[in-house]
Design an enzyme around this catalytic site. Structure first.
Site, mmCIF file in Angstrom:
data_model
loop_
_atom_site.group_PDB
_atom_site.id
_atom_site.type_symbol
_atom_site.label_atom_id
_atom_site.label_comp_id
_atom_site.label_asym_id
_atom_site.label_seq_id
_atom_site.Cartn_x
_atom_site.Cartn_y
_atom_site.Cartn_z
ATOM 1 N N ASP A 29 0.855 -1.196 0.000
ATOM 2 C CA ASP A 29 0.000 0.000 0.000
ATOM 3 C C ASP A 29 0.891 1.246 0.000
ATOM 4 O O ASP A 29 1.885 1.306 0.718
ATOM 5 C CB ASP A 29 -0.900 -0.014 1.253
ATOM 6 C CG ASP A 29 -2.031 0.994 1.157
ATOM 7 O OD1 ASP A 29 -3.198 0.580 1.172
ATOM 8 O OD2 ASP A 29 -1.742 2.211 1.072
ATOM 9 N N ILE A 30 0.527 2.214 -0.811
ATOM 10 C CA ILE A 30 1.367 3.398 -0.990
ATOM 11 C C ILE A 30 1.233 4.394 0.172
ATOM 12 O O ILE A 30 2.063 5.302 0.321
ATOM 13 C CB ILE A 30 1.058 4.082 -2.362
ATOM 14 C CG1 ILE A 30 2.271 4.811 -2.898
ATOM 15 C CG2 ILE A 30 -0.166 4.959 -2.296
ATOM 16 C CD1 ILE A 30 3.462 3.945 -3.174
ATOM 17 N N GLU A 88 -12.394 3.854 -0.942
ATOM 18 C CA GLU A 88 -11.579 4.744 -1.783
ATOM 19 C C GLU A 88 -11.414 4.188 -3.199
ATOM 20 O O GLU A 88 -11.545 4.928 -4.170
ATOM 21 C CB GLU A 88 -10.206 4.936 -1.114
ATOM 22 C CG GLU A 88 -9.308 5.933 -1.824
ATOM 23 C CD GLU A 88 -7.903 5.979 -1.211
ATOM 24 O OE1 GLU A 88 -7.749 5.758 0.015
ATOM 25 O OE2 GLU A 88 -6.953 6.230 -1.972
ATOM 26 N N HIS A 93 -10.136 -5.309 -2.664
ATOM 27 C CA HIS A 93 -8.775 -5.475 -2.136
ATOM 28 C C HIS A 93 -8.836 -5.839 -0.666
ATOM 29 O O HIS A 93 -9.629 -5.292 0.086
ATOM 30 C CB HIS A 93 -7.919 -4.222 -2.356
ATOM 31 C CG HIS A 93 -8.556 -2.938 -1.932
ATOM 32 N ND1 HIS A 93 -9.530 -2.310 -2.668
ATOM 33 C CD2 HIS A 93 -8.347 -2.149 -0.847
ATOM 34 C CE1 HIS A 93 -9.903 -1.199 -2.047
ATOM 35 N NE2 HIS A 93 -9.206 -1.080 -0.939
ATOM 36 N N HIS A 95 -6.799 -5.690 2.726
ATOM 37 C CA HIS A 95 -5.667 -5.060 3.407
ATOM 38 C C HIS A 95 -5.060 -6.090 4.360
ATOM 39 O O HIS A 95 -5.772 -6.630 5.222
ATOM 40 C CB HIS A 95 -6.132 -3.883 4.284
ATOM 41 C CG HIS A 95 -6.677 -2.695 3.546
ATOM 42 N ND1 HIS A 95 -5.920 -1.585 3.252
ATOM 43 C CD2 HIS A 95 -7.916 -2.425 3.069
ATOM 44 C CE1 HIS A 95 -6.668 -0.681 2.633
ATOM 45 N NE2 HIS A 95 -7.891 -1.167 2.512
HETATM 46 P P1 5GP Z 1 -9.950 1.590 0.682
HETATM 47 O O1 5GP Z 1 -10.540 1.629 -0.713
HETATM 48 O O2 5GP Z 1 -9.938 0.196 1.245
HETATM 49 O O3 5GP Z 1 -10.601 2.586 1.593
HETATM 50 O O4 5GP Z 1 -8.436 2.059 0.587
HETATM 51 C C1 5GP Z 1 -7.687 2.003 -0.604
HETATM 52 C C2 5GP Z 1 -6.218 1.782 -0.262
HETATM 53 O O5 5GP Z 1 -5.503 1.810 -1.478
HETATM 54 C C3 5GP Z 1 -5.621 2.866 0.644
HETATM 55 O O6 5GP Z 1 -4.978 2.240 1.751
HETATM 56 C C4 5GP Z 1 -4.614 3.587 -0.266
HETATM 57 O O7 5GP Z 1 -3.450 4.007 0.409
HETATM 58 C C5 5GP Z 1 -4.304 2.533 -1.309
HETATM 59 N N1 5GP Z 1 -3.978 3.108 -2.608
HETATM 60 C C6 5GP Z 1 -4.698 4.042 -3.294
HETATM 61 N N2 5GP Z 1 -4.098 4.316 -4.465
HETATM 62 C C7 5GP Z 1 -2.982 3.564 -4.530
HETATM 63 C C8 5GP Z 1 -1.948 3.413 -5.518
HETATM 64 O O8 5GP Z 1 -1.934 4.049 -6.574
HETATM 65 N N3 5GP Z 1 -0.964 2.520 -5.226
HETATM 66 C C9 5GP Z 1 -0.948 1.794 -4.072
HETATM 67 N N4 5GP Z 1 0.063 0.943 -3.901
HETATM 68 N N5 5GP Z 1 -1.902 1.913 -3.131
HETATM 69 C C10 5GP Z 1 -2.903 2.782 -3.347
#
Ligand code: 5GP
Length: 133
Positions: A29-30, A88, A93, A95
């Site tokens: 995760d970035i 987001e 995905h 985690h």
């Molecule tokens: P969620 O959708 O579960 O709320 O979170 C999305 C996750 O994807 C976040 O932890 C965010 O840091 C990660 N994320 C978003 N865009 C990117 C990206 O371009 N590259 C990577 N490696 N992680 C990402």
């Protein structure tokens, strides 16, 4: 429109990959809650976890299990936690987050890593993953 994670799968957007097979990809995760925070995704673009078929869901969890085992070998932590949010990025995905304290499970707490640290962490987890598969 392709999700940001589909662009990672195609290589259009770079990532620190830790594991891959025909159907799934895992990468760091970035914006990690903790060092080693990894995302496991199906290559087939699906929005919500429970939009997956039972077989796809089970296969994603099996893949995530193997990736978590590799993370445990590399990152010092009390345990690896698993969480599915997806608010987001609309592409399923999982985690996987190395946990030492409750704040590591909270998506408001973030760690900063250098690109060198990301690179070497991804390489170490990838090696641990390969050695067990
Ligand atoms: P969620 O959708 O579960 O709320 O979170 C999305 C996750 O994807 C976040 O932890 C965010 O840091 C990660 N994320 C978003 N865009 C990117 C990206 O371009 N590259 C990577 N490696 N992680 C990402």
């Amino acid at each position: 429109m392709a999700t940001i994670f589909s662009k990672i799968i195609s290589g259009e957007i770079p990532s620190y990959k830790v594991a891959e097979n025909q159907d799934f990809l895992a990468f760091l995760d970035i914006n990690p809650n903790a060092k080693g925070h990894t995302l496991c995704i199906p290559k087939k673009e699906t929005n919500r976890l429970f939009d997956l078929s039972m077989d796809e869901y089970t296969a994603l969890m099996q893949f995530s299990y193997s990736v978590a085992k590799a993370i445990e070998k590399v990152v010092e932590c009390n345990r690896v936690g698993l969480s599915v949010i997806g608010l987001e990025v609309p592409h399923v995905h999982v985690h996987l987050i190395p946990l030492n304290e409750m704040k590591n499970a909270q998506f408001t707490h973030k760690e900063n890593l250098t690109s060198e640290a990301y690179q070497s962490l991804a390489a170490d987890i990838a090696e641990a993953y390969k050695s067990q598969n």
